[in-house]
Design a protein around this motif. Sequence first.
Motif, PDB file in Angstrom:
ATOM      1  N   TRP A  24       0.813  -1.214   0.000  1.00  0.00           N
ATOM      2  CA  TRP A  24       0.000   0.000   0.000  1.00  0.00           C
ATOM      3  C   TRP A  24       0.847   1.264   0.000  1.00  0.00           C
ATOM      4  O   TRP A  24       0.449   2.282  -0.546  1.00  0.00           O
ATOM      5  N   ASP A  35      -4.274   1.758   8.613  1.00  0.00           N
ATOM      6  CA  ASP A  35      -3.219   1.109   7.823  1.00  0.00           C
ATOM      7  C   ASP A  35      -2.048   0.743   8.719  1.00  0.00           C
ATOM      8  O   ASP A  35      -0.961   1.319   8.647  1.00  0.00           O
ATOM      9  N   VAL A  40      -5.209  -4.146  10.073  1.00  0.00           N
ATOM     10  CA  VAL A  40      -5.426  -5.105   8.985  1.00  0.00           C
ATOM     11  C   VAL A  40      -5.604  -6.512   9.549  1.00  0.00           C
ATOM     12  O   VAL A  40      -6.410  -7.290   9.039  1.00  0.00           O
ATOM     13  N   LEU A  43      -9.181  -6.888  10.538  1.00  0.00           N
ATOM     14  CA  LEU A  43     -10.019  -7.081   9.359  1.00  0.00           C
ATOM     15  C   LEU A  43     -10.003  -8.543   8.930  1.00  0.00           C
ATOM     16  O   LEU A  43     -11.059  -9.157   8.751  1.00  0.00           O
ATOM     17  N   VAL A  44      -8.817  -9.107   8.772  1.00  0.00           N
ATOM     18  CA  VAL A  44      -8.695 -10.485   8.281  1.00  0.00           C
ATOM     19  C   VAL A  44      -9.241 -11.485   9.296  1.00  0.00           C
ATOM     20  O   VAL A  44      -9.850 -12.485   8.925  1.00  0.00           O
ATOM     21  N   ALA A  50     -12.543 -10.736   3.207  1.00  0.00           N
ATOM     22  CA  ALA A  50     -12.753  -9.335   2.826  1.00  0.00           C
ATOM     23  C   ALA A  50     -11.568  -8.720   2.090  1.00  0.00           C
ATOM     24  O   ALA A  50     -11.758  -7.939   1.162  1.00  0.00           O
ATOM     25  N   LEU A  51     -10.358  -9.045   2.494  1.00  0.00           N
ATOM     26  CA  LEU A  51      -9.169  -8.473   1.845  1.00  0.00           C
ATOM     27  C   LEU A  51      -8.753  -9.410   0.724  1.00  0.00           C
ATOM     28  O   LEU A  51      -8.308 -10.536   0.961  1.00  0.00           O
ATOM     29  N   THR A  63      -4.799  -5.079  -4.623  1.00  0.00           N
ATOM     30  CA  THR A  63      -5.648  -5.404  -3.474  1.00  0.00           C
ATOM     31  C   THR A  63      -6.981  -4.688  -3.600  1.00  0.00           C
ATOM     32  O   THR A  63      -7.100  -3.669  -4.275  1.00  0.00           O
ATOM     33  N   ILE A  65     -10.422  -4.239  -0.615  1.00  0.00           N
ATOM     34  CA  ILE A  65     -11.156  -4.690   0.559  1.00  0.00           C
ATOM     35  C   ILE A  65     -12.627  -4.659   0.184  1.00  0.00           C
ATOM     36  O   ILE A  65     -13.147  -3.612  -0.219  1.00  0.00           O
ATOM     37  N   GLY A  67     -15.835  -5.255   1.972  1.00  0.00           N
ATOM     38  CA  GLY A  67     -16.499  -5.432   3.251  1.00  0.00           C
ATOM     39  C   GLY A  67     -18.013  -5.481   3.107  1.00  0.00           C
ATOM     40  O   GLY A  67     -18.593  -4.761   2.302  1.00  0.00           O
ATOM     41  N   TYR A  76     -12.973  -0.700  -0.428  1.00  0.00           N
ATOM     42  CA  TYR A  76     -11.878   0.150   0.012  1.00  0.00           C
ATOM     43  C   TYR A  76     -10.577  -0.396  -0.558  1.00  0.00           C
ATOM     44  O   TYR A  76     -10.473  -1.571  -0.882  1.00  0.00           O
ATOM     45  N   ARG A  77      -9.588   0.429  -0.598  1.00  0.00           N
ATOM     46  CA  ARG A  77      -8.216   0.036  -0.877  1.00  0.00           C
ATOM     47  C   ARG A  77      -8.031  -0.734  -2.183  1.00  0.00           C
ATOM     48  O   ARG A  77      -7.246  -1.687  -2.246  1.00  0.00           O
TER      49      ARG A  77
END
Length: 144
Positions: A24, A35, A40, A43-44, A50-51, A63, A65, A67, A76-77
């Motif tokens: 990133w 970040d 992260v 999130l995982v 999701a990622l 990448t 995301i 969600g 996102y991202r």
Amino acid sequence: MAAMNDLSIRPATAADLDRVLAFWKVAAEGTSISDDGDGVARLVERDPDALILAERDGTLVGTVIAGFDGWRCHLYRLAVHPEQRRRGVGGALLAAAEERFAALGGRRADAMVLDRNELAQHTWRAAGYGPQPQWSRWVKPLTD
């Protein structure tokens, strides 16, 4: 998930997180308060699918995301390595995210796109997304 020629699309694992954060810094426009390794990792852990990562020959090239909170789909991202842009990576990631959303019963996706990131805006428009003038996104940081 899916493969496109030499492009492999798969969910991230805990083992990928340092590599994602480093990626990133090269490929994403700007940074976010979450970040970091802990953000992260949460999130995982919370949503292992999701990622989504795109790899070519084992090298991380993109990448996104994807969600889903049970009601809305959020993107996102979306980030593609500068040397890999315009080679189908972003489109493949968005297709994988949309497949995930459809499988979860999602009906509409929204994306966070920086106003100043014209390259990203072009990518999102090409994928069928667009700004919604009737909506305004308001954000409040939850930490200092």
